[in-house]
Motif scaffolding. Structure first.
Motif, PDB file in Angstrom:
ATOM      1  N   MET A   1       1.026  -1.409   0.202  1.00 47.65           N
ATOM      2  CA  MET A   1      -0.152  -0.039  -0.213  1.00 47.65           C
ATOM      3  C   MET A   1       0.937   1.300  -0.160  1.00 47.65           C
ATOM      4  N   ALA A   2       0.791   2.572  -1.419  1.00 50.67           N
ATOM      5  CA  ALA A   2       1.340   3.451  -1.272  1.00 50.67           C
ATOM      6  C   ALA A   2       0.819   4.303   0.187  1.00 50.67           C
ATOM      7  N   VAL A   3       1.712   4.911   0.740  1.00 52.66           N
ATOM      8  CA  VAL A   3       1.849   5.958   1.392  1.00 52.66           C
ATOM      9  C   VAL A   3       1.672   7.520   0.842  1.00 52.66           C
ATOM     10  N   ASP A   4       0.285   8.164   1.335  1.00 51.43           N
ATOM     11  CA  ASP A   4       0.120   9.093   1.054  1.00 51.43           C
ATOM     12  C   ASP A   4       1.244  10.434   1.630  1.00 51.43           C
ATOM     13  N   ARG A   5       2.132  10.620   1.622  1.00 54.14           N
ATOM     14  CA  ARG A   5       3.171  11.542   1.844  1.00 54.14           C
ATOM     15  C   ARG A   5       2.896  12.707   2.344  1.00 54.14           C
ATOM     16  N   LEU A   9       2.353  14.579   6.413  1.00 49.82           N
ATOM     17  CA  LEU A   9       2.491  15.567   6.678  1.00 49.82           C
ATOM     18  C   LEU A   9       1.310  16.715   7.435  1.00 49.82           C
ATOM     19  N   ARG A  10       0.364  17.027   6.272  1.00 54.04           N
ATOM     20  CA  ARG A  10      -0.730  17.341   7.563  1.00 54.04           C
ATOM     21  C   ARG A  10      -1.533  16.651   8.571  1.00 54.04           C
ATOM     22  N   SER A  11      -0.896  15.503   8.795  1.00 56.05           N
ATOM     23  CA  SER A  11      -2.217  15.130   9.921  1.00 56.05           C
ATOM     24  C   SER A  11      -0.802  15.597  10.496  1.00 56.05           C
ATOM     25  N   THR A  21       4.837  18.032  21.283  1.00 61.37           N
ATOM     26  CA  THR A  21       5.740  17.200  22.228  1.00 61.37           C
ATOM     27  C   THR A  21       5.486  15.944  22.019  1.00 61.37           C
ATOM     28  N   ALA A  22       4.532  15.641  20.960  1.00 63.85           N
ATOM     29  CA  ALA A  22       3.754  15.210  20.382  1.00 63.85           C
ATOM     30  C   ALA A  22       4.548  13.867  19.574  1.00 63.85           C
ATOM     31  N   THR A  23       4.781  12.677  20.668  1.00 70.35           N
ATOM     32  CA  THR A  23       5.607  11.254  19.894  1.00 70.35           C
ATOM     33  C   THR A  23       5.745  10.821  18.488  1.00 70.35           C
ATOM     34  N   MET A  24       6.602   9.885  18.528  1.00 74.44           N
ATOM     35  CA  MET A  24       6.654   9.790  17.353  1.00 74.44           C
ATOM     36  C   MET A  24       4.838   8.651  16.952  1.00 74.44           C
ATOM     37  N   ASP A  25       4.676   7.751  17.545  1.00 74.32           N
ATOM     38  CA  ASP A  25       3.649   6.842  17.492  1.00 74.32           C
ATOM     39  C   ASP A  25       2.457   7.786  18.153  1.00 74.32           C
ATOM     40  N   GLU A  26       2.361   9.468  18.429  1.00 76.61           N
ATOM     41  CA  GLU A  26       0.950   9.741  18.193  1.00 76.61           C
ATOM     42  C   GLU A  26       1.171   9.902  16.990  1.00 76.61           C
ATOM     43  N   VAL A  27       1.983  10.935  15.947  1.00 76.22           N
ATOM     44  CA  VAL A  27       2.261  10.894  14.802  1.00 76.22           C
ATOM     45  C   VAL A  27       1.966  10.124  13.946  1.00 76.22           C
ATOM     46  N   ALA A  28       2.372   8.990  14.047  1.00 79.01           N
ATOM     47  CA  ALA A  28       1.586   7.892  13.003  1.00 79.01           C
ATOM     48  C   ALA A  28      -0.144   7.305  13.712  1.00 79.01           C
ATOM     49  N   ARG A  29      -0.250   7.328  14.611  1.00 77.07           N
ATOM     50  CA  ARG A  29      -1.867   7.125  14.272  1.00 77.07           C
ATOM     51  C   ARG A  29      -2.689   8.267  14.440  1.00 77.07           C
ATOM     52  N   ALA A  31      -1.856  10.299  11.781  1.00 75.73           N
ATOM     53  CA  ALA A  31      -1.487  10.134  10.013  1.00 75.73           C
ATOM     54  C   ALA A  31      -3.081   8.153   9.649  1.00 75.73           C
ATOM     55  N   GLY A  32      -2.799   7.840  10.743  1.00 73.13           N
ATOM     56  CA  GLY A  32      -3.523   6.844  10.349  1.00 73.13           C
ATOM     57  C   GLY A  32      -2.604   5.241  10.044  1.00 73.13           C
ATOM     58  N   ILE A  33      -1.510   5.287  10.210  1.00 73.62           N
ATOM     59  CA  ILE A  33      -0.238   4.481   9.915  1.00 73.62           C
ATOM     60  C   ILE A  33       0.603   3.769  11.000  1.00 73.62           C
ATOM     61  N   SER A  34       1.379   3.083  10.354  1.00 76.14           N
ATOM     62  CA  SER A  34       1.991   2.357  11.669  1.00 76.14           C
ATOM     63  C   SER A  34       3.145   3.621  11.789  1.00 76.14           C
ATOM     64  N   ARG A  35       3.949   3.000  12.993  1.00 75.51           N
ATOM     65  CA  ARG A  35       5.351   3.435  13.784  1.00 75.51           C
ATOM     66  C   ARG A  35       6.312   3.635  12.697  1.00 75.51           C
ATOM     67  N   ALA A  36       5.901   1.905  12.155  1.00 74.55           N
ATOM     68  CA  ALA A  36       7.126   1.331  11.076  1.00 74.55           C
ATOM     69  C   ALA A  36       6.616   2.305   9.767  1.00 74.55           C
TER      70      ALA A  36
END
Length: 181
Positions: A1-5, A9-11, A21-29, A31-36
């Motif tokens: 599945m292609a990720v819409d960059r 970024l907008r998320s 101070t949001a973590t990368m985990d929170e950013v991933a959530r 954006a609706g994607i996994s941290r990986a």
């Protein structure tokens, strides 16, 4: 599945604008994607912040283009500029506090381009007798960034109404920048 960059970024921008101070985990959530998946797009927070910086500069340059800075009075152009920049004010507010962007010699040239265009507007206002001449165009540019960031934070925190953003910024900046006889 292609990720819409752009979506990622907008998320990230929307989240980090509200919670810097949001973590990368929170950013991933957000954006609706996994941290990986996020990590494959951006090697870490610094890479993400740099990508957000590039997005912000791109959107600010588009706002400057849309503003038609050379048309009408400098005051009118400034009012249009604040209206155009309003949609990126939150991202500007987040980036305004990201000191890593302004350290060393690696500063993005885009900031210099933005600064030069905005300073030219203030200089035009000074030369036309609209703006005070005892404040440098560079300082007025910094003041605009600061007011935009402060206004975005105040709206985000619910201390002021979003509908008042444009009025607050323009009136405070012009109230302090107008030449007095």
């Amino acid at each position: 599945m292609a990720v819409d960059r752009d979506h990622v970024l907008r998320s990230a921008a929307a989240l980090l604008t509200r919670k810097s101070t949001a973590t990368m985990d929170e950013v991933a959530r957000a954006a609706g994607i996994s941290r990986a998946t996020l990590h494959r797009q951006f090697a870490g927070r610094d890479a993400l912040v740099r990508a957000l910086e590039a997005l912000c500069i791109e959107e600010c340059e588009a706002a400057l283009d849309a503003t038609r800075l050379d048309e009408g009075t400098a005051q009118e152009a400034l009012r249009r500029l604040v209206k155009e920049l309003e949609r990126v004010a939150g991202l500007l507010a987040f980036l305004y506090t990201e000191n890593q962007l302004f350290e060393g010699e690696g500063q993005n040239e885009g900031w210099a381009r933005l600064d030069a265009r905005m300073a030219a507007l203030f200089r035009r206002g000074q030369e036309g007798g609209e703006f005070r001449i005892d404040l440098s165009p560079s300082w007025l540019t910094e003041a605009l960034y600061g007011l935009m960031a402060s206004g975005a934070w105040a709206v985000t925190e619910g201390r002021v109404a979003a509908k008042d953003f444009h009025y607050m910024i323009v009136e405070l900046l012009l109230g302090g920048a107008l030449r007095r006889e």
